[in-house]
Scaffold this motif. Structure first.
Motif, PDB file in Angstrom:
ATOM      1  N   GLY A 118      45.239   4.810 -11.756  1.00 33.06           N
ATOM      2  CA  GLY A 118      44.739   6.096 -12.210  1.00 33.06           C
ATOM      3  C   GLY A 118      44.779   7.150 -11.129  1.00 33.06           C
ATOM      4  N   LEU A 119      44.069   8.237 -11.404  1.00 34.72           N
ATOM      5  CA  LEU A 119      43.998   9.373 -10.486  1.00 34.72           C
ATOM      6  C   LEU A 119      42.617   9.409  -9.853  1.00 34.72           C
ATOM      7  CD1 LEU A 119      45.042  12.104  -9.344  1.00 34.72           C
ATOM      8  CD2 LEU A 119      44.175  13.168 -11.456  1.00 34.72           C
ATOM      9  N   VAL A 120      42.581   9.558  -8.532  1.00 36.05           N
ATOM     10  CA  VAL A 120      41.310   9.581  -7.819  1.00 36.05           C
ATOM     11  C   VAL A 120      41.432  10.546  -6.647  1.00 36.05           C
ATOM     12  CG1 VAL A 120      41.906   7.644  -6.312  1.00 36.05           C
ATOM     13  CG2 VAL A 120      39.499   8.118  -6.814  1.00 36.05           C
ATOM     14  N   GLN A 121      40.306  11.128  -6.256  1.00 40.05           N
ATOM     15  CA  GLN A 121      40.315  12.004  -5.096  1.00 40.05           C
ATOM     16  C   GLN A 121      40.286  11.188  -3.813  1.00 40.05           C
ATOM     17  OE1 GLN A 121      36.995  14.725  -5.623  1.00 40.05           O
ATOM     18  NE2 GLN A 121      38.355  16.247  -6.533  1.00 40.05           N
ATOM     19  N   ALA A 122      40.774  11.798  -2.755  1.00 44.28           N
ATOM     20  CA  ALA A 122      40.735  11.140  -1.451  1.00 44.28           C
ATOM     21  C   ALA A 122      39.305  10.731  -1.114  1.00 44.28           C
ATOM     22  CB  ALA A 122      41.286  12.072  -0.380  1.00 44.28           C
ATOM     23  N   GLY A 123      39.184   9.523  -0.583  1.00 43.01           N
ATOM     24  CA  GLY A 123      37.875   8.978  -0.281  1.00 43.01           C
ATOM     25  C   GLY A 123      37.290   8.146  -1.401  1.00 43.01           C
ATOM     26  N   GLY A 124      37.900   8.198  -2.563  1.00 47.46           N
ATOM     27  CA  GLY A 124      37.405   7.456  -3.718  1.00 47.46           C
ATOM     28  C   GLY A 124      37.885   6.018  -3.729  1.00 47.46           C
ATOM     29  N   SER A 125      37.578   5.336  -4.824  1.00 54.33           N
ATOM     30  CA  SER A 125      37.901   3.916  -4.962  1.00 54.33           C
ATOM     31  C   SER A 125      38.560   3.643  -6.303  1.00 54.33           C
ATOM     32  CB  SER A 125      36.627   3.066  -4.859  1.00 54.33           C
ATOM     33  OG  SER A 125      36.005   3.214  -3.605  1.00 54.33           O
ATOM     34  N   LEU A 126      39.380   2.616  -6.311  1.00 56.72           N
ATOM     35  CA  LEU A 126      39.984   2.092  -7.534  1.00 56.72           C
ATOM     36  C   LEU A 126      40.064   0.583  -7.397  1.00 56.72           C
ATOM     37  CD1 LEU A 126      43.034   4.436  -8.315  1.00 56.72           C
ATOM     38  CD2 LEU A 126      40.974   4.180  -9.709  1.00 56.72           C
ATOM     39  N   ARG A 127      40.075  -0.078  -8.540  1.00 57.20           N
ATOM     40  CA  ARG A 127      40.240  -1.529  -8.551  1.00 57.20           C
ATOM     41  C   ARG A 127      41.390  -1.870  -9.485  1.00 57.20           C
ATOM     42  NH1 ARG A 127      37.264  -6.039  -7.203  1.00 57.20           N
ATOM     43  NH2 ARG A 127      37.583  -7.916  -8.503  1.00 57.20           N
ATOM     44  N   LEU A 128      42.369  -2.570  -8.945  1.00 59.96           N
ATOM     45  CA  LEU A 128      43.506  -3.038  -9.734  1.00 59.96           C
ATOM     46  C   LEU A 128      43.314  -4.505 -10.077  1.00 59.96           C
ATOM     47  CD1 LEU A 128      46.485  -1.499  -7.707  1.00 59.96           C
ATOM     48  CD2 LEU A 128      45.125  -0.446  -9.512  1.00 59.96           C
ATOM     49  N   SER A 129      43.741  -4.857 -11.274  1.00 54.87           N
ATOM     50  CA  SER A 129      43.674  -6.251 -11.701  1.00 54.87           C
ATOM     51  C   SER A 129      45.026  -6.680 -12.243  1.00 54.87           C
ATOM     52  CB  SER A 129      42.607  -6.433 -12.784  1.00 54.87           C
ATOM     53  OG  SER A 129      41.324  -6.123 -12.296  1.00 54.87           O
ATOM     54  N   CYS A 130      45.295  -7.965 -12.137  1.00 55.27           N
ATOM     55  CA  CYS A 130      46.555  -8.516 -12.633  1.00 55.27           C
ATOM     56  C   CYS A 130      46.285  -9.912 -13.164  1.00 55.27           C
ATOM     57  CB  CYS A 130      47.591  -8.567 -11.517  1.00 55.27           C
ATOM     58  SG  CYS A 130      49.125  -9.405 -11.940  1.00 55.27           S
TER      59      CYS A 130
END
Length: 119
Positions: A10-22
């Motif tokens: 997805g789209l996130v601002q710098a300093g943010g977090s994301l979690r990818l799953s597979c």
């Protein structure tokens, strides 16, 4: 037939977090290494992080201390927790698995998920 299906980009601002799953599905005997690679526009695909069946890990220097890879062997899943994201982390993230099936050992790739970090 083995498939790797990714989610969580997805789209996130710098300093943010994301979690990818597979999640790997199909007739799989065992999985040796699972990992994440990424490809930025105009650049070659590069390793982000890998994790072996014994949970030993390997990270690209650029993500050490910010990203954490994990897996659940019983579910054939791998995740990538990405914190303190930077614009240079932008790219398509691909899940990879080195595994054994009825036809022998081979590796598979997911279709990719877009990660965009805005400044």
């Amino acid at each position: 037939q083995v498939q790797l299906v990714e989610s969580g980009g997805g789209l996130v601002q710098a300093g943010g977090s994301l979690r990818l799953s597979c999640a790997a599905s199909g007739t799989i005997f065992s999985i040796n290494t699972m990992g994440w690679y990424r490809q930025a526009p105009g650049k070659q695909r590069e390793l982000v992080a890998t994790i072996n069946s014994d949970s030993s890990t390997n990270y690209a220097d650029s993500v050490k201390g910010r990203f954490t890879i994990s897996r659940v062997n019983a579910k054939n899943t791998v995740a990538l927790q990405m914190n303190s994201l930077k614009p240079e982390d932008t790219g398509v993230y691909y899940c990879h698995a080195d595994l054994w099936t009825v036809v022998g050992g081979t590796d598979y790739w997911g279709q990719g998920t877009q990660v965009t970090v805005s400044s």
